[in-house]
Design a protein around this motif. Structure first.
Motif: not given
Length: 447
Positions: A96-104, A118-119
């Motif tokens: 969502e933001t540049p400091s947030a991780s991705a989720e799978v 995930v980074d």
């Protein structure tokens, strides 16, 4: 003179009898609801700050260092997640933001779902949790009692209905009737019962309407009433808001089966992809398409479940106007259905607004703090009711308020409460059960 005196006292006797009857049923409502209301207030107060608390508790999974390098492609992030957790990817949440991780979200071979964090810069898997396994998701499940199964979830519906009756009877008991103390002020000190009575009454008078608001806006999630109203509001189990009619093939899959969605769209059916002769566009193109269509970041992408499946991008942010669901054909990449809050009908809009305020989202921090104050007021009401009852009850007795001298008065109050029982059938069933217990264990005084 005797005849006049009797005539003058008859209304007073009727009023006193009605007061006793209301007090008795107020006691029953409290007996049934107060332990649950404390649980709801504590868990609800915590859940108001779910993003802040989850971000703090799970910061090692949800937060990453901001870098100047480009983020990895969504397909690469999903591939790395699958290497760490073998299975089938079913959902992808871009950062969502540049400091947030991705989720799978991955469905494993045994059918369970796990979420890999995930980074997004280097594709490194930070860790994993069970699906809906964050602390705040557990708090939410406890809040609705869904954590304990569907039967317990039904109890919440009963508690919500009784909470409304509790406030209605409480406001009647609070009504001044010529009194000045205990209306907006508290008399005595903490060692006296009148202090706790006034504290209870004054708190209830100021917070009562907001407690009713929370009870009513919580009902859409209830296991029976909420489900029936949802089906009725959406019509014929179709679910899309009024005005959204698209000539595309529809599957039997409903939107809420894929994951959390807005209340108004729980019955919405998912369309099917039609251009099966073409090659699938892939996740990278689908995410780029959602971004190009202006879907607000923080959205989740449900991946196609088969050859006829679609890419579904959905987002439910604090700003209701930005709620949106887009279904993309997995072959052509064209939007099959694109709907937002503006497409909801009047009932859907009203209910979604109520739910948003209930969850502390609509007006930012002010909304969170105000609802937290209501939750604290509920706890204070429950504690003061317990202390007041303990100080009043006779030794060795449950301390049920005395039976009104006129039997028909009690029936009259029950009939009024029964209106709520008609609106909320599970509440009505519990009302009948309480009436039976009242007749069985505390026989009526003779009229």
């Amino acid at each position: 003179m005797t005849t006049i005196s009797l005539a003058e006292t008859a209304p007073a006797r009727a009023s006193a009898s009605f007061y006793r009857a209301v007090w008795r049923w107020h006691f029953y409502a409290g007996l049934l609801t107060l332990p649950f209301l404390i649980l709801l207030a504590v868990t609800g107060g915590l859940y108001l700050f779910r993003y802040e608390l989850d971000g703090l508790i799970h910061r090692d999974l949800k937060q990453v260092e901001i870098r100047t390098s480009a983020m990895a492609a969504p397909s690469a992030i999903v591939a790395n997640a699958l290497a760490a957790i073998p299975g089938q990817a079913v959902k992808f949440v871009p950062p969502e933001t540049p400091s947030a991780s991705a989720e799978v979200t991955i469905r494993t071979a045994d059918g369970t779902r796990k979420v890999a964090y995930v980074d997004p810069y280097d594709g490194h898997v930070l860790g994993q949790l069970p699906d809906k396994g964050t602390v705040m998701w557990v708090v939410r499940q406890i809040h609705s009692l869904a954590y304990f199964g569907p039967v317990a979830n039904g109890v919440i519906e009963i508690v919500g209905g009784w909470a409304i009756l509790l406030v209605a009877t409480g406001l009647y008991l609070w009504w001044p009737r010529g009194r000045s103390g205990g209306v907006v002020s508290v008399r005595g000190d903490a060692g006296k019962r009148v202090f706790w009575r006034d504290l209870h009454a004054v708190t209830g008078a100021f917070a009562g309407l907001f407690v009713v608001f929370l009870a009513v806006t919580g009902m859409p999630w209830s296991v029976f009433w909420g489900d029936q109203v949802n089906r009725w509001a959406n019509g014929n189990n179709f679910g899309y808001p009024a005005g959204v009619r698209v000539a595309v093939p529809m599957s039997d899959e409903h939107l809420h089966h894929a994951g959390p969605t807005s209340w108004s769209l729980e019955q919405a059916r998912v369309p099917e992809s039609v251009a099966k002769a073409a090659a699938p566009i892939g996740l990278d193109t689908a995410v780029a398409k959602f971004d190009a269509l202006g879907l607000t970041r923080g959205y989740a992408v449900n991946l196609p479940s088969g050859p006829a499946g679609v890419y579904t991008g959905s987002v439910y942010p604090n700003d209701l106007s930005r709620q949106r669901v887009i279904h993309l054909d997995q072959y052509s990449g064209e939007p099959l259905i694109d709907m937002s809050f503006a497409d909801y009908g009047p009932l859907g809009k009203a209910l979604e607004w109520g739910i948003n305020v209930h969850m502390g989202q609509e007006f930012g921090l002010a909304n969170q703090l105000f609802m937290l104050a209501v939750c604290l007021a509920i706890i204070l009401l429950a504690v003061s009711a317990g202390v007041m009852w303990w100080k009043r009850r006779p030794a060795g007795s449950l301390g049920v308020p005395p039976m009104p001298p006129r039997r028909r008065t009690l029936y009259g109050v029950f009939a009024i409460l029964g209106i709520g029982g008609v609106i909320f059938p599970l509440v009505g069933a519990s009302l009948l059960a309480m009436l039976a217990l009242d007749r069985l264990f505390w026989p009526m005084a003779k009229a």
